[in-house]
Design a protein around this motif. Sequence first.
Motif, PDB file in Angstrom:
ATOM      1  N   GLY A  95       0.805  -1.217   0.000  1.00  0.00           N
ATOM      2  CA  GLY A  95       0.000   0.000   0.000  1.00  0.00           C
ATOM      3  C   GLY A  95       0.839   1.267   0.000  1.00  0.00           C
ATOM      4  N   ALA A  96       2.036   1.201  -0.547  1.00  0.00           N
ATOM      5  CA  ALA A  96       2.938   2.350  -0.527  1.00  0.00           C
ATOM      6  C   ALA A  96       2.486   3.406  -1.528  1.00  0.00           C
ATOM      7  CB  ALA A  96       4.361   1.908  -0.852  1.00  0.00           C
ATOM      8  N   ALA A  97       2.601   4.668  -1.123  1.00  0.00           N
ATOM      9  CA  ALA A  97       2.310   5.793  -2.017  1.00  0.00           C
ATOM     10  C   ALA A  97       3.548   6.643  -2.269  1.00  0.00           C
ATOM     11  CB  ALA A  97       1.197   6.667  -1.434  1.00  0.00           C
ATOM     12  N   TYR A 148       1.102   6.026  -6.872  1.00  0.00           N
ATOM     13  CA  TYR A 148       2.362   6.494  -6.289  1.00  0.00           C
ATOM     14  C   TYR A 148       2.418   8.015  -6.419  1.00  0.00           C
ATOM     15  CZ  TYR A 148       3.322   1.547  -6.677  1.00  0.00           C
ATOM     16  OH  TYR A 148       3.231   0.187  -6.578  1.00  0.00           O
ATOM     17  N   THR A 149       2.247   8.674  -5.297  1.00  0.00           N
ATOM     18  CA  THR A 149       2.121  10.135  -5.302  1.00  0.00           C
ATOM     19  C   THR A 149       3.464  10.846  -5.234  1.00  0.00           C
ATOM     20  OG1 THR A 149       1.871  10.136  -2.889  1.00  0.00           O
ATOM     21  CG2 THR A 149      -0.147  10.025  -4.220  1.00  0.00           C
ATOM     22  N   GLU A 150       4.503  10.171  -4.724  1.00  0.00           N
ATOM     23  CA  GLU A 150       5.829  10.770  -4.646  1.00  0.00           C
ATOM     24  C   GLU A 150       6.868   9.685  -4.900  1.00  0.00           C
ATOM     25  OE1 GLU A 150       8.669  13.459  -1.692  1.00  0.00           O
ATOM     26  OE2 GLU A 150       6.595  12.988  -1.119  1.00  0.00           O
ATOM     27  N   ARG A 198       5.545  14.780  -8.972  1.00  0.00           N
ATOM     28  CA  ARG A 198       5.548  13.460  -8.334  1.00  0.00           C
ATOM     29  C   ARG A 198       6.930  12.832  -8.287  1.00  0.00           C
ATOM     30  NH1 ARG A 198       2.373   9.852 -11.843  1.00  0.00           N
ATOM     31  NH2 ARG A 198       2.638   8.340 -10.146  1.00  0.00           N
ATOM     32  N   VAL A 199       7.892  13.344  -9.059  1.00  0.00           N
ATOM     33  CA  VAL A 199       9.168  12.649  -9.196  1.00  0.00           C
ATOM     34  C   VAL A 199      10.325  13.579  -8.898  1.00  0.00           C
ATOM     35  CG1 VAL A 199       9.329  13.124 -11.673  1.00  0.00           C
ATOM     36  CG2 VAL A 199      10.537  11.158 -10.728  1.00  0.00           C
ATOM     37  N   ASP A 230       7.097   5.746   2.586  1.00  0.00           N
ATOM     38  CA  ASP A 230       6.368   4.494   2.830  1.00  0.00           C
ATOM     39  C   ASP A 230       7.225   3.278   2.514  1.00  0.00           C
ATOM     40  OD1 ASP A 230       4.103   6.023   3.414  1.00  0.00           O
ATOM     41  OD2 ASP A 230       3.425   5.997   1.331  1.00  0.00           O
ATOM     42  N   ALA A 231       8.025   3.380   1.453  1.00  0.00           N
ATOM     43  CA  ALA A 231       8.779   2.210   1.015  1.00  0.00           C
ATOM     44  C   ALA A 231      10.084   2.634   0.364  1.00  0.00           C
ATOM     45  CB  ALA A 231       7.957   1.368   0.035  1.00  0.00           C
TER      46      ALA A 231
END
Length: 506
Positions: free
Chosen positions: A303-305, A327-329, A359-360, A378-379
Amino acid sequence: MRIGRVFLTISTTGIPERPATDLGFLLHKHPGKAQEFTTSHGTAHVFYPEATAERCTAALLLEVDPVALVRRGQGKGRGGAPDSALAQYVNDRPYAASSLLAVALSAVFGSALKGRCTARPELPGQERPLRIEIPVLPARGGADLVRRLFEPLGWDSVDISPLALDESFPEWGDSRYVRLALEGELKLDDALRQLYVLLPVLDDAKHYWIAPDEVDKLLRAGDGWLAAHPENALISSRYLARHKRLTQTALERLELVRLAEADGSEVEELDNAVDENRDTEERPVPLAVRRRDAILAALRTAGAARVLDLGCGQGQLVQALLKDPAYTEIVGMDVSVRALNLAAKRLRLERMGERQSVRVQLLQGSLAYTDKRLAGYDAAVLSEVVEHLDPERLPALEYAVFGAARPRTVLVTTPNVEYNVRWESLPAGHVRHGDHRFEWTRAEFRTWAGEVARRHGYQVAYVPVGDDDPEVGPPTQMAVFTAADRTDRTDGTDHTDHTPKEGEAA
């Protein structure tokens, strides 16, 4: 005489569609003006002896006050230590192109060094005919060393004229100073970055204190040329004033850059190899793709964003993550500036729309050090990274990722050395890539991962990547680390998933 001068001139020629006076845009200094800049050790002047469409020359004159240098503790000899009490006041700092001139280059032509030109952004990427002249250049090592340093860098002509100790007494021989003239078709920022590094290297005496961040300065200025330079060990040692630890760090990072510049051809050759024993007309999915798919599946399960790709290389995983709006970031980090430049081109960052570009982010950095920029995600993914480090450096990576950054989920993939016998193109006893410092068996990987999980409060599970051979296992092994809940870990119970025994289901 209290004030001395050192000179450097940069000349170029032009054609009607590309006038020589473009040099003024590149240097951010108008050809019609004489400009003055204050530096920490004197005053720098920039002026143009000639400025026509056919030929343009910019001159940098540096006025250095030797007495002020002594007062600042900088009028010193080789390696930063005074050769003698007299050497503090009688020295060549004001008269020769030393590290003082290198610092002036950075201060006065900073945008040009970085390859930036706001008014004409197309200019920095163009190669142009350049002639650079330095009338008095210290050369500890003589003309031969000057030639060894500059000839591999793409100059068509490296003209070196030794300067006599005294022209009135030629029998005294030559001094340690030379006149240098370089000619060739280069980008201006490449030429300036070469000078920024090699002036103090030839002088073999930096006038300021050497701190650890000098390694980063060296790698930034050496991007694109230093890693492959045959004298990069000597350059690194002299630039860093022979600090052994800093020099070793620089050389290790340069080696990683060099391998990244090789574009990972050995890895791709193995990753894309076809199992010739398969009786199928369809080409199998390359291992690199299967590895990426396994990583994406694990990230979705977690569930990583907000995701870190540590050791992102040329950005293949970052590109895949961008395709999924979940994936927001996304942050890609790599030690190699060249790899990051290639990633930026792959991602088309310059042409990316605003909704995507926010986002990147691509960062230059080393996993051998903690980095505050990596906290709070998150990850984190370390795909085929750990095997490129010397085993004694793994604890530093471990703390930087699991201890300091501490994402909720960490994915680590690495080759399974047991599977190497299945690669028909790989000679027996060889690792899959020339830069691999080791390759682990399944048991060795699980021992390492289990200890990391225990020390830092993670649970760990194992996922095979690629076909899981019943005898030797999968070609790639992946560990999925999940941070144990902090409240659960306060009840005195050990919630860490201990390393499964070989053959036990993860």
